[in-house]
Design a protein around this motif. Structure first.
Motif, PDB file in Angstrom:
ATOM      1  N   GLN A  71       0.825  -1.211   0.000  1.00  0.00           N
ATOM      2  CA  GLN A  71       0.000   0.000   0.000  1.00  0.00           C
ATOM      3  C   GLN A  71       0.860   1.262   0.000  1.00  0.00           C
ATOM      4  O   GLN A  71       0.592   2.210  -0.741  1.00  0.00           O
ATOM      5  N   ARG A  74       2.344   3.040  -3.084  1.00  0.00           N
ATOM      6  CA  ARG A  74       1.493   3.940  -3.864  1.00  0.00           C
ATOM      7  C   ARG A  74       1.822   5.407  -3.609  1.00  0.00           C
ATOM      8  O   ARG A  74       1.387   6.273  -4.356  1.00  0.00           O
ATOM      9  N   ASP A  85      -2.398  12.061  -3.194  1.00  0.00           N
ATOM     10  CA  ASP A  85      -1.638  10.830  -2.971  1.00  0.00           C
ATOM     11  C   ASP A  85      -2.281   9.965  -1.893  1.00  0.00           C
ATOM     12  O   ASP A  85      -2.436   8.756  -2.046  1.00  0.00           O
ATOM     13  N   LYS A  88      -5.577   8.426  -3.110  1.00  0.00           N
ATOM     14  CA  LYS A  88      -5.314   7.260  -3.959  1.00  0.00           C
ATOM     15  C   LYS A  88      -4.987   6.035  -3.102  1.00  0.00           C
ATOM     16  O   LYS A  88      -5.540   4.956  -3.315  1.00  0.00           O
ATOM     17  N   LEU A  89      -4.106   6.220  -2.110  1.00  0.00           N
ATOM     18  CA  LEU A  89      -3.754   5.109  -1.224  1.00  0.00           C
ATOM     19  C   LEU A  89      -4.978   4.632  -0.459  1.00  0.00           C
ATOM     20  O   LEU A  89      -5.234   3.426  -0.377  1.00  0.00           O
ATOM     21  N   HIS A  92      -7.410   2.426  -2.507  1.00  0.00           N
ATOM     22  CA  HIS A  92      -6.945   1.042  -2.672  1.00  0.00           C
ATOM     23  C   HIS A  92      -6.982   0.288  -1.344  1.00  0.00           C
ATOM     24  O   HIS A  92      -7.382  -0.875  -1.288  1.00  0.00           O
TER      25      HIS A  92
END
Length: 155
Positions: A71, A74, A85, A88-89, A92
């Motif tokens: 993770q 990313r 950022d 996005k992490l 996921h």
């Protein structure tokens, strides 16, 4: 980047509440990547406080260091992650967290029905494993973890 933006390992340990040895372990596992000053001392970005916080929270939820590392890959290297950022992490990570929650809910239901019932029914019990038939699925309590019991001739 200003010098005040960098933290020594002791300062990072103080801010995060974990030991310097834990920080060095995270460095060894490439979860944090400090720079080195001219004297060879580690210097961490203030953003590493957030990275370590994420690591600690993920460990509390039972994620392994390897899973956490996937993770964290990313996030960008060499600069502090921005909101995009982290979004996005988190998008996921949420997928993996939702899957883990679903698995834990299913396990809770199985355990309530199995261990809590007291029926001692070997035909229905997910802990019963005649002849170690569940070994073909892998290690651990395979039926409790969701694998279908293998039907045996004597049932």
């Amino acid at each position: 980047m200003k010098k005040t933006d960098l933290l020594s390992i002791g300062e990072l340990a103080e801010r995060t509440g974990i030991s310097t040895s834990a920080i060095r372990f995270y460095e060894e596992k490439e979860l944090v990547m400090p720079a080195r000053n001219n004297g060879g001392q580690r210097r961490f970005m203030r953003a590493d406080i957030r990275r370590i916080s994420f690591i600690l929270v993920a460990q509390e939820f039972g994620f392994t260091i390897a899973e956490i590392g996937v993770q964290l890959k990313r996030l960008p290297e060499g600069r502090a992650p921005n909101k995009a950022d982290w979004t996005k992490l988190s998008t996921h990570f949420k997928i993996h967290l939702d899957a883990r929650i679903a698995k834990m809910n299913a396990l809770r239901e199985r355990l309530e029905g199995c261990m809590g019932c007291g029926c001692l029914s070997l035909n229905k019990c997910q802990l019963y494993n005649a002849g170690d038939a569940a070994a073909s699925y892998g290690r651990g309590p395979r039926y409790v973890m969701g694998d279908d019991p293998i039907q045996t001739l004597d049932e």
